[in-house]
Design a protein around this motif. Structure first.
Motif, PDB file in Angstrom:
ATOM      1  N   ARG A 241      -3.099   1.745 -14.125  1.00 55.77           N
ATOM      2  CA  ARG A 241      -3.116   3.103 -13.572  1.00 55.77           C
ATOM      3  C   ARG A 241      -2.070   3.302 -12.490  1.00 55.77           C
ATOM      4  O   ARG A 241      -1.590   4.406 -12.287  1.00 55.77           O
ATOM      5  CB  ARG A 241      -4.500   3.424 -13.045  1.00 55.77           C
ATOM      6  CG  ARG A 241      -5.491   3.630 -14.142  1.00 55.77           C
ATOM      7  CD  ARG A 241      -6.862   3.958 -13.616  1.00 55.77           C
ATOM      8  NE  ARG A 241      -7.745   4.294 -14.714  1.00 55.77           N
ATOM      9  CZ  ARG A 241      -9.045   4.209 -14.655  1.00 55.77           C
ATOM     10  NH1 ARG A 241      -9.640   3.792 -13.538  1.00 55.77           N
ATOM     11  NH2 ARG A 241      -9.763   4.524 -15.696  1.00 55.77           N
ATOM     12  N   GLN A 242      -1.744   2.249 -11.764  1.00 61.25           N
ATOM     13  CA  GLN A 242      -0.734   2.347 -10.712  1.00 61.25           C
ATOM     14  C   GLN A 242       0.610   2.684 -11.330  1.00 61.25           C
ATOM     15  O   GLN A 242       1.438   3.325 -10.793  1.00 61.25           O
ATOM     16  CB  GLN A 242      -0.634   1.058  -9.908  1.00 61.25           C
ATOM     17  CG  GLN A 242      -1.858   0.735  -9.113  1.00 61.25           C
ATOM     18  CD  GLN A 242      -2.231   1.794  -8.087  1.00 61.25           C
ATOM     19  OE1 GLN A 242      -1.380   2.235  -7.315  1.00 61.25           O
ATOM     20  NE2 GLN A 242      -3.457   2.220  -8.101  1.00 61.25           N
TER      21      GLN A 242
ATOM     22  N   THR B 147      -0.826  -9.926 -15.892  1.00 63.61           N
ATOM     23  CA  THR B 147      -1.484  -9.338 -14.722  1.00 63.61           C
ATOM     24  C   THR B 147      -2.991  -9.558 -14.669  1.00 63.61           C
ATOM     25  O   THR B 147      -3.535  -9.867 -13.605  1.00 63.61           O
ATOM     26  CB  THR B 147      -1.169  -7.835 -14.643  1.00 63.61           C
ATOM     27  OG1 THR B 147       0.249  -7.655 -14.730  1.00 63.61           O
ATOM     28  CG2 THR B 147      -1.677  -7.236 -13.354  1.00 63.61           C
TER      29      THR B 147
ATOM     30  N   TYR C 230      -9.253  -5.422 -12.879  1.00 62.87           N
ATOM     31  CA  TYR C 230      -7.996  -5.658 -12.170  1.00 62.87           C
ATOM     32  C   TYR C 230      -6.822  -5.145 -13.005  1.00 62.87           C
ATOM     33  O   TYR C 230      -5.935  -4.451 -12.505  1.00 62.87           O
ATOM     34  CB  TYR C 230      -7.847  -7.148 -11.872  1.00 62.87           C
ATOM     35  CG  TYR C 230      -6.671  -7.504 -11.007  1.00 62.87           C
ATOM     36  CD1 TYR C 230      -6.733  -7.357  -9.622  1.00 62.87           C
ATOM     37  CD2 TYR C 230      -5.508  -8.016 -11.565  1.00 62.87           C
ATOM     38  CE1 TYR C 230      -5.653  -7.693  -8.825  1.00 62.87           C
ATOM     39  CE2 TYR C 230      -4.427  -8.361 -10.770  1.00 62.87           C
ATOM     40  CZ  TYR C 230      -4.503  -8.191  -9.399  1.00 62.87           C
ATOM     41  OH  TYR C 230      -3.447  -8.522  -8.606  1.00 62.87           O
TER      42      TYR C 230
ATOM     43  N   PRO D 150       5.109  -0.495  -9.285  1.00 68.15           N
ATOM     44  CA  PRO D 150       5.135   0.603  -8.313  1.00 68.15           C
ATOM     45  C   PRO D 150       6.326   0.542  -7.350  1.00 68.15           C
ATOM     46  O   PRO D 150       6.721   1.560  -6.793  1.00 68.15           O
ATOM     47  CB  PRO D 150       3.807   0.459  -7.564  1.00 68.15           C
ATOM     48  CG  PRO D 150       2.909  -0.223  -8.521  1.00 68.15           C
ATOM     49  CD  PRO D 150       3.807  -1.180  -9.270  1.00 68.15           C
ATOM     50  N   SER D 151       6.913  -0.628  -7.179  1.00 68.63           N
ATOM     51  CA  SER D 151       8.039  -0.770  -6.259  1.00 68.63           C
ATOM     52  C   SER D 151       9.396  -0.674  -6.959  1.00 68.63           C
ATOM     53  O   SER D 151      10.428  -0.824  -6.314  1.00 68.63           O
ATOM     54  CB  SER D 151       7.936  -2.100  -5.519  1.00 68.63           C
ATOM     55  OG  SER D 151       8.078  -3.180  -6.422  1.00 68.63           O
TER      56      SER D 151
ATOM     57  N   HIS E 156      -6.793  -1.314 -12.990  1.00 64.35           N
ATOM     58  CA  HIS E 156      -6.255  -0.814 -11.722  1.00 64.35           C
ATOM     59  C   HIS E 156      -4.732  -0.790 -11.749  1.00 64.35           C
ATOM     60  O   HIS E 156      -4.106   0.222 -11.421  1.00 64.35           O
ATOM     61  CB  HIS E 156      -6.759  -1.666 -10.557  1.00 64.35           C
ATOM     62  CG  HIS E 156      -6.014  -1.410  -9.287  1.00 64.35           C
ATOM     63  ND1 HIS E 156      -6.275  -0.320  -8.491  1.00 64.35           N
ATOM     64  CD2 HIS E 156      -4.999  -2.083  -8.686  1.00 64.35           C
ATOM     65  CE1 HIS E 156      -5.447  -0.334  -7.444  1.00 64.35           C
ATOM     66  NE2 HIS E 156      -4.673  -1.398  -7.552  1.00 64.35           N
ATOM     67  N   TRP E 157      -4.119  -1.891 -12.154  1.00 68.04           N
ATOM     68  CA  TRP E 157      -2.656  -1.983 -12.133  1.00 68.04           C
ATOM     69  C   TRP E 157      -2.018  -1.159 -13.249  1.00 68.04           C
ATOM     70  O   TRP E 157      -0.891  -0.686 -13.088  1.00 68.04           O
ATOM     71  CB  TRP E 157      -2.208  -3.439 -12.132  1.00 68.04           C
ATOM     72  CG  TRP E 157      -2.395  -4.000 -10.766  1.00 68.04           C
ATOM     73  CD1 TRP E 157      -3.370  -4.880 -10.367  1.00 68.04           C
ATOM     74  CD2 TRP E 157      -1.668  -3.647  -9.594  1.00 68.04           C
ATOM     75  NE1 TRP E 157      -3.262  -5.101  -9.022  1.00 68.04           N
ATOM     76  CE2 TRP E 157      -2.236  -4.362  -8.515  1.00 68.04           C
ATOM     77  CE3 TRP E 157      -0.587  -2.805  -9.343  1.00 68.04           C
ATOM     78  CZ2 TRP E 157      -1.737  -4.259  -7.214  1.00 68.04           C
ATOM     79  CZ3 TRP E 157      -0.105  -2.697  -8.046  1.00 68.04           C
ATOM     80  CH2 TRP E 157      -0.684  -3.419  -7.001  1.00 68.04           C
TER      81      TRP E 157
ATOM     82  N   THR F 284       1.985  -5.481 -11.365  1.00 67.18           N
ATOM     83  CA  THR F 284       1.873  -5.364  -9.909  1.00 67.18           C
ATOM     84  C   THR F 284       3.216  -5.058  -9.252  1.00 67.18           C
ATOM     85  O   THR F 284       3.252  -4.542  -8.140  1.00 67.18           O
ATOM     86  CB  THR F 284       1.284  -6.641  -9.280  1.00 67.18           C
ATOM     87  OG1 THR F 284       2.153  -7.738  -9.544  1.00 67.18           O
ATOM     88  CG2 THR F 284      -0.104  -6.930  -9.827  1.00 67.18           C
TER      89      THR F 284
END
Length: 113
Positions: free
Chosen positions: A112-113, A37, A106, A80-81, A109-110, A77
């Motif tokens: 933490r998602q 990622t 970057y 989350p889905s 961020h991902w 990435t």
């Protein structure tokens, strides 16, 4: 949680020994997930061939090609889905997370998602 941070993968004997000490078993008996990622956010890497080189074990920073018992890909990435019960148990059972370099913000961020 135990961390082994390197700037160029597992390139020398002392780093290799440190990895084995953290694992407590041979690499051939250990499972790993590679996380490409961070590369996607970096202008010199991106989602193209650099990510493939890392995952395929053909990068100049050796991590995925060390002879793991099993090796998978964890793409942050996408998580989350996907329902947690489909991927969280795998992450909890895995011995090592191999994270490619790139854009740390970057990646953060991902994560933490």
């Amino acid at each position: 949680m135990r961390l082994l941070l390197t700037s160029a993968g597992i390139k020398n004997a002392s780093i290799h020994e440190a990895l084995l000490d953290l694992l407590g078993k041979p690499i051939a008996e250990s499972s790993a997930l590679c996380i490409p990622t961070a590369m996607y956010g970096h202008p010199m890497a991106g989602p193209g061939w650099k990510a493939w080189q890392f995952i395929a074990g053909r990068s100049t920073e050796p991590m995925c090609e060390l002879g793991w018992k099993s090796l998978g890909v964890l793409e942050l990435t996408a998580l989350p889905s996907i329902d947690d019960e489909r991927w969280v148990p795998l992450v909890r059972e895995i011995d090592v997370l191999l994270v490619a370099g790139g854009d740390a913000l970057y990646l953060c961020h991902w994560m933490r998602q």
